[in-house]
Enzyme design. Structure first.
Site, mmCIF file in Angstrom:
data_model
loop_
_atom_site.group_PDB
_atom_site.id
_atom_site.type_symbol
_atom_site.label_atom_id
_atom_site.label_comp_id
_atom_site.label_asym_id
_atom_site.label_seq_id
_atom_site.Cartn_x
_atom_site.Cartn_y
_atom_site.Cartn_z
ATOM 1 N N GLY A 1 0.752 -1.196 -0.046
ATOM 2 C CA GLY A 1 -0.077 0.070 0.003
ATOM 3 C C GLY A 1 0.905 1.344 0.057
ATOM 4 O O GLY A 1 2.061 1.399 0.804
ATOM 5 N N ALA A 2 0.633 2.324 -0.913
ATOM 6 C CA ALA A 2 1.564 3.364 -0.998
ATOM 7 C C ALA A 2 2.088 4.092 0.369
ATOM 8 O O ALA A 2 3.388 4.129 0.326
ATOM 9 C CB ALA A 2 1.060 4.117 -2.214
ATOM 10 N N ASP B 1 -1.300 4.469 -6.581
ATOM 11 C CA ASP B 1 0.093 4.316 -6.099
ATOM 12 C C ASP B 1 0.946 5.559 -6.661
ATOM 13 O O ASP B 1 1.934 5.647 -6.254
ATOM 14 C CB ASP B 1 0.598 2.967 -6.637
ATOM 15 C CG ASP B 1 0.090 1.960 -5.805
ATOM 16 O OD1 ASP B 1 -1.141 1.440 -6.298
ATOM 17 O OD2 ASP B 1 0.601 1.558 -4.890
ATOM 18 N N LYS C 1 -3.820 -0.480 -8.240
ATOM 19 C CA LYS C 1 -3.859 -2.031 -8.234
ATOM 20 C C LYS C 1 -4.331 -2.498 -9.719
ATOM 21 O O LYS C 1 -5.264 -1.875 -10.173
ATOM 22 C CB LYS C 1 -4.670 -2.603 -7.252
ATOM 23 C CG LYS C 1 -4.593 -4.184 -7.322
ATOM 24 C CD LYS C 1 -3.234 -4.816 -7.256
ATOM 25 C CE LYS C 1 -2.360 -4.351 -6.192
ATOM 26 N NZ LYS C 1 -0.790 -4.712 -6.730
#
Ligand code: MRU
Length: 349
Positions: free
Chosen positions: A45-46, A235, A246
């Site tokens: 997860g960014a 992201d 994603k």
């Protein structure tokens, strides 16, 4: 629930690969372990990757604080390179490393022990700011959620993808806490199943009504008028609004447009790559074939088959209704409005 934190001189992360079966923490006493935790997706997860990398730099500074200044600075460069080499797509990683590098550079005449304290303070600030940012995003974003809404989401953008609370899932959390009686359709998110394993787990923990669906079912639901809005994370967002997220996000966006369902990207401003004109230049990570051919240790495909496994795709800006950030909701036209935001944040055009 905090995804990553500093405790007694170590970096502690939730091992997300073990969820939803067990909530297990991994302690890292060496920055190389932190890099491995990002690469192997114990942390993902960014925003969570960014904060974890910052803590990784604090750990490197602690490990090397006994060296003389010149050696220390060289070791810190080495650590930064190792952390940067973990995952290429989420810009938050590079943003966080730059923040730390800036602090080191500004204080390079100080003693290593002193620089270590400053790097740790900066990492703690990056993590703390992320939590505040997500709460603000939740406040802004929940205004766009009508009472009784059916929301579709992809991947995991919750506490687990950030330091705490979440981005798209933070908006969902905020709307739920406001008593809006929402319901969430959760894409399982093949191949790593962040939706099934992580998002569904977070929603069940919070008692938010949710239905898990195979990724391929979202089109039918939207065509049947059963989805009121889509909320996804990001992201990397380019200056024109093109958004990497994603793999599968693009499919959702196109079908949302076809069926007149609003499609919102939810992200902190640290996910905006102000140096990138458009999404064509975003590097898309490709991951191991085993993620597609196997589920855990079980083969679901024959050995000799070719595999293409991109972790992300880029949704062209034309499919995005608005971008929800901690600095407010960015409306179209994104090119113009993101440039204005850049000016506000960086004081340049
Ligand atoms: O490969 P992952 O699990 O790191 O991918 C995560 C996503 O694509 C998320 O949607 C994105 O990082 C936003 S998280 C707030």
């Amino acid at each position: 629930m905090r995804t990553v934190f500093w405790e007694q001189g170590e970096v502690v992360v939730i091992d997300q690969r073990r969820l939803p079966q067990t909530l297990e923490y991994k302690r890292c006493g060496d920055y190389r372990q932190v890099a491995a935790a990002i690469k192997d997706m114990l942390v993902r997860g960014a925003p969570a990757i960014g904060a974890t990398a910052a803590y990784g730099m604090a750990l490197a500074a602690k490990q090397h604080s006994g060296l003389d200044r010149r050696e220390f600075l060289l070791k810190m460069e080495e650590a930064s390179r190792a952390l940067a080499a973990t995952r290429p797509t989420a810009v938050n990683l590079f943003w966080a490393l730059k923040e730390i590098e800036r602090v080191i550079e500004l204080n390079s005449d100080k003693e290593p022990g002193e620089i270590y304290r400053m790097v740790l303070d900066t990492a703690e600030k990056i993590a703390g700011d992320d939590i505040q940012t997500n709460r603000k995003i939740g406040e802004y974003g929940s205004r766009l959620v009508p009472p009784g809404a059916n929301i579709l989401t992809h991947c995991n953008t919750g506490s687990l993808a950030t330091v705490e609370f979440g981005t798209a899932l933070g908006v969902i959390r905020a709307a739920h806490r406001q008593g809006k009686k929402i319901h969430v359709f959760v894409d399982e998110t093949r191949p790593r199943l962040q939706g099934a394993r992580l998002t569904a787990w977070e929603l069940v923990q919070d008692n938010i009504p949710a239905t898990l669906i195979p990724d391929s079912a979202s089109g039918m639901l939207m065509k049947d008028g059963r989805v009121d809005l889509v909320l996804v994370g990001a992201d990397r967002i380019a200056l024109n609004g093109d958004t990497a997220n994603k793999i599968g996000t693009y499919n959702v966006a196109v079908i949302a447009r076809e069926n007149h369902v609003p499609f919102y990207v939810v992200a902190p401003t640290t996910t905006i790559d102000f140096d990138l004109e458009n999404g064509d230049q975003i590097i898309i990570e490709e991951r191991d074939r085993r993620e597609v051919t196997h589920i855990d240790d079980m083969a679901v495909a024959p050995e000799g088959v070719g595999v293409f496994n991109p972790a992300f795709d880029v949704t062209p800006e034309k499919y995005i209704t608005a971008i929800i950030t901690e600095m407010g909701i960015i409306e179209r036209p994104f090119g113009e409005n993101l440039r204005r935001l850049k000016q506000k944040i960086k004081g340049e055009g």
